[in-house]
Design a protein around this motif. Structure first.
Motif, PDB file in Angstrom:
ATOM      1  N   LYS A 127      -4.461 -10.884   4.464  1.00 32.51           N
ATOM      2  CA  LYS A 127      -4.620  -9.974   3.914  1.00 32.51           C
ATOM      3  C   LYS A 127      -5.840  -8.700   5.014  1.00 32.51           C
ATOM      4  O   LYS A 127      -6.212  -7.465   5.328  1.00 32.51           O
ATOM      5  N   GLU A 131      -4.543  -5.047   6.828  1.00 26.03           N
ATOM      6  CA  GLU A 131      -5.734  -3.801   6.779  1.00 26.03           C
ATOM      7  C   GLU A 131      -5.889  -3.365   8.588  1.00 26.03           C
ATOM      8  O   GLU A 131      -6.004  -1.970   8.705  1.00 26.03           O
ATOM      9  N   ASP A 132      -6.191  -3.913   8.708  1.00 27.96           N
ATOM     10  CA  ASP A 132      -6.417  -3.553  10.251  1.00 27.96           C
ATOM     11  C   ASP A 132      -5.207  -2.815  10.869  1.00 27.96           C
ATOM     12  O   ASP A 132      -5.440  -1.965  11.736  1.00 27.96           O
ATOM     13  N   VAL A 134      -2.706  -1.059   9.560  1.00 29.29           N
ATOM     14  CA  VAL A 134      -2.631  -0.417   8.746  1.00 29.29           C
ATOM     15  C   VAL A 134      -3.614   1.187   9.039  1.00 29.29           C
ATOM     16  O   VAL A 134      -2.930   1.781   9.638  1.00 29.29           O
ATOM     17  N   LYS A 135      -4.617   0.349   9.092  1.00 31.27           N
ATOM     18  CA  LYS A 135      -5.667   1.570   9.250  1.00 31.27           C
ATOM     19  C   LYS A 135      -5.669   1.811  10.710  1.00 31.27           C
ATOM     20  O   LYS A 135      -6.365   2.960  11.070  1.00 31.27           O
ATOM     21  N   LYS A 138      -1.839   4.226  10.547  1.00 31.71           N
ATOM     22  CA  LYS A 138      -1.299   5.219   9.917  1.00 31.71           C
ATOM     23  C   LYS A 138      -0.904   6.425  10.247  1.00 31.71           C
ATOM     24  O   LYS A 138      -0.220   6.840   9.713  1.00 31.71           O
ATOM     25  N   PHE A 193      -2.035  -2.583  -1.140  1.00 32.92           N
ATOM     26  CA  PHE A 193      -2.970  -1.992  -0.292  1.00 32.92           C
ATOM     27  C   PHE A 193      -2.312  -1.080   0.843  1.00 32.92           C
ATOM     28  O   PHE A 193      -2.914  -0.057   0.577  1.00 32.92           O
ATOM     29  N   ILE A 194      -0.990  -0.992   1.496  1.00 32.35           N
ATOM     30  CA  ILE A 194      -0.573  -0.280   1.615  1.00 32.35           C
ATOM     31  C   ILE A 194      -0.977   1.036   1.032  1.00 32.35           C
ATOM     32  O   ILE A 194      -1.289   2.051   1.862  1.00 32.35           O
ATOM     33  N   HIS A 195      -0.026   0.977  -0.177  1.00 34.75           N
ATOM     34  CA  HIS A 195       0.086   1.970  -0.782  1.00 34.75           C
ATOM     35  C   HIS A 195      -1.650   3.070  -0.708  1.00 34.75           C
ATOM     36  O   HIS A 195      -1.486   4.829  -0.862  1.00 34.75           O
ATOM     37  N   GLU A 196      -2.377   2.158  -0.782  1.00 37.30           N
ATOM     38  CA  GLU A 196      -3.790   3.034  -1.559  1.00 37.30           C
ATOM     39  C   GLU A 196      -4.622   3.545  -0.106  1.00 37.30           C
ATOM     40  O   GLU A 196      -4.917   4.500   0.112  1.00 37.30           O
ATOM     41  N   GLU A 197      -4.616   2.150   0.954  1.00 35.79           N
ATOM     42  CA  GLU A 197      -4.260   3.159   2.586  1.00 35.79           C
ATOM     43  C   GLU A 197      -4.055   3.839   2.950  1.00 35.79           C
ATOM     44  O   GLU A 197      -4.578   5.237   4.060  1.00 35.79           O
ATOM     45  N   ASP A 198      -2.871   3.972   2.987  1.00 34.12           N
ATOM     46  CA  ASP A 198      -1.287   5.121   3.705  1.00 34.12           C
ATOM     47  C   ASP A 198      -0.473   5.875   3.062  1.00 34.12           C
ATOM     48  O   ASP A 198       0.776   5.164   2.687  1.00 34.12           O
TER      49      ASP A 198
END
Length: 468
Positions: A127, A131-132, A134-135, A138, A193-198
């Motif tokens: 995870k 996270e790293d 995608v952030k 993105k 997580f990907i949907h929320e972050e990007d």
């Protein structure tokens, strides 16, 4: 008999419950699409459409990260990269040539026996890496979407034979269920997580054709928040089309793309008596690419395009099997065939160089060629065109594995055999002395023109020492 009936009943009941719940789990799929997003998928009267920067975008893609200028030149618009090594430079280079990038996010391989998703430390590390990634990337303008896992071993609903095998062992059955749940839970949390972050880029995954319909059904039932799904397909997909048609009668299939397509792999080819797969000529492969593209891409209204495999040079059983380029960047006929495909030409490419076949001592690969050590033999290639005085020829011989278990893949180039050719290798006919050591080998022939193009073919043979 009663136990088998009970097993069937339990299996059908599980599937029925999942299907009853399916419409509720997928209600969000009918909601209005946010068309302000950079990339999104939308259902239209003509089928699913991928939009990028407000414009319909059909994936004319490749698997690989090299030769980007050549890709743009022939009408390609997308690359798919399988790992995140040097991803910044890859994204920047793609942007330079107006290419979009599908970014694979590597996952641990799911296994029922040794499941990494049951260990909290593994999940946390995974995870954190996602996270790293995608952030950090993105907002890169070359990004098309995220592909969460390649040839994902997504767990299927327990099969009847496995229940039957373990029916008396409740502990083992419980362990299998926990294994499946731990993977699916982690996978869905990553999607969320990907949907929320990007929110600007969709999330996909890709699967191979093994256990195809069961895996597709399981993904739709248990991971419905995916935006699209990729299929890696290398053989004519009559059965795949049949499976999708059957599934479409009970579920609303996600939009999809062919995440890998191309010629049939070594695992699907005819073999010699010692298990060596017989490889087509580069000319025959170009014909197969066109035929398979028409079969894969043109008849499915939820299809968003595809990525051809492989855009570059790699070792997979041989160093010529999937390669559209050679190690020096010379182009095969497939390169020009793809230009005709992507530019909607109905004719075959006018590639100036075509090869028909090779004979070794007047025999082809299907004749199961055996020789003794140190035997003087000859090999000959036949071209479709008249021989041009500017053409260059080369011949090579390599050792080979005894077999490729389960159709498996050998990624290391084997040992090359030197000092076996009796004369200059710049010809369509060559004489050579067979290797001294018993075992399987393969002879390769290459023809090059002055425009940076090549054709190639090869033939497996076996050295048998009667004195041993």
């Amino acid at each position: 008999m009663k136990r088998k009936l009970l097993i069937i009943f339990i299996t059908l009941a599980v599937i029925l419950i999942c299907l009853v719940l399916y419409p509720f789990r997928n209600a969000h799929r009918n909601k209005t699409v946010d068309e302000t997003r950079t990339v999104y998928v939308k259902d239209t009267k003509d089928g699913a459409v991928l939009y990028r920067n407000g414009t319909p975008f059909f994936i004319k893609g490749v698997g690989g990260r090299n030769y980007l200028a050549e890709l743009e030149k022939i009408g390609g618009n997308t690359i798919r990269i399988y790992d995140t090594t040097d991803i910044r430079n890859t994204l920047d280079e793609a942007l330079k040539y107006n290419l979009a990038v599908i970014v694979d996010i590597p996952l641990y391989r799911f296994q029922t026996a040794h499941n990494p998703y049951r260990h909290k430390e593994n999940v946390q590390l995974l995870k954190k890496s996602v996270e790293d990634l995608v952030k950090k990337y993105k907002d890169h303008p070359a990004l098309l979407f995220w592909n969460l896992g390649n040839e994902l071993q997504y767990p299927t609903i327990i099969e009847k034979n496995k229940i039957a095998e373990n029916f008396s062992d409740l502990k083992r059955i419980a362990s299998q269920l926990v294994n499946r749940r731990s993977f699916i839970k982690t996978f869905n949390e990553l999607v969320d997580f990907i949907h929320e972050e990007d929110p600007n880029h969709p999330v996909s995954t890709s699967i191979a054709t093994h256990y195809f319909w069961k895996r597709v059904l399981s993904i739709h039932l248990f991971s419905p928040d995916l935006d699209l799904i990729g299929y890696n397909i290398f053989a004519p997909p009559k059965k795949i089309n049949f499976d999708l048609q059957r599934l479409s009668k009970i579920i609303d299939l996600m939009p999809c793309y062919i995440s890998e397509w191309g010629i049939e792999g070594p695992w699907a080819q005819e073999r010699t008596l010692w298990g060596a797969p017989i490889e087509q000529t580069s000319t025959k492969k170009a014909e197969q690419y066109r035929s398979n593209y028409q079969t894969f891409i043109e008849d499915y209204d939820k299809l968003l395009g595809g990525a051809v495999f492989f855009w570059g040079q790699k070792q997979e059983v041989t160093h010529t099997w999937f390669n559209i380029f050679d190690e020096k960047g010379r182009k095969s006929e497939t390169y020009y065939e793809l230009e005709h495909i992507w530019k909607n030409s109905k004719t075959q490419s006018d590639f100036p160089l075509r090869i028909k076949y090779m004979l070794v001592n007047e025999k082809g690969a299907r004749n199961n060629i055996f020789f003794k050590p140190n035997e003087l033999v000859n090999a000959k290639i036949f071209l479709e065109n008249n021989r041009d005085s500017t053409l260059q020829f080369n011949w090579e011989i390599f050792e080979e594995e005894w077999n490729y278990p389960g159709g498996g893949v050998a990624h290391q180039r084997p040992k090359q055999i030197f000092d076996c050719f009796e004369e200059n290798r710049n010809d369509t006919v060559i004489s050579f002395k067979t290797p001294k050591i018993e075992g399987p080998y393969r002879i390769f022939a290459y023809v090059y023109d002055q425009e940076g193009n090549f054709v190639t073919t090869n033939t497996p043979f076996y050295i048998l020492n009667p004195d041993e």
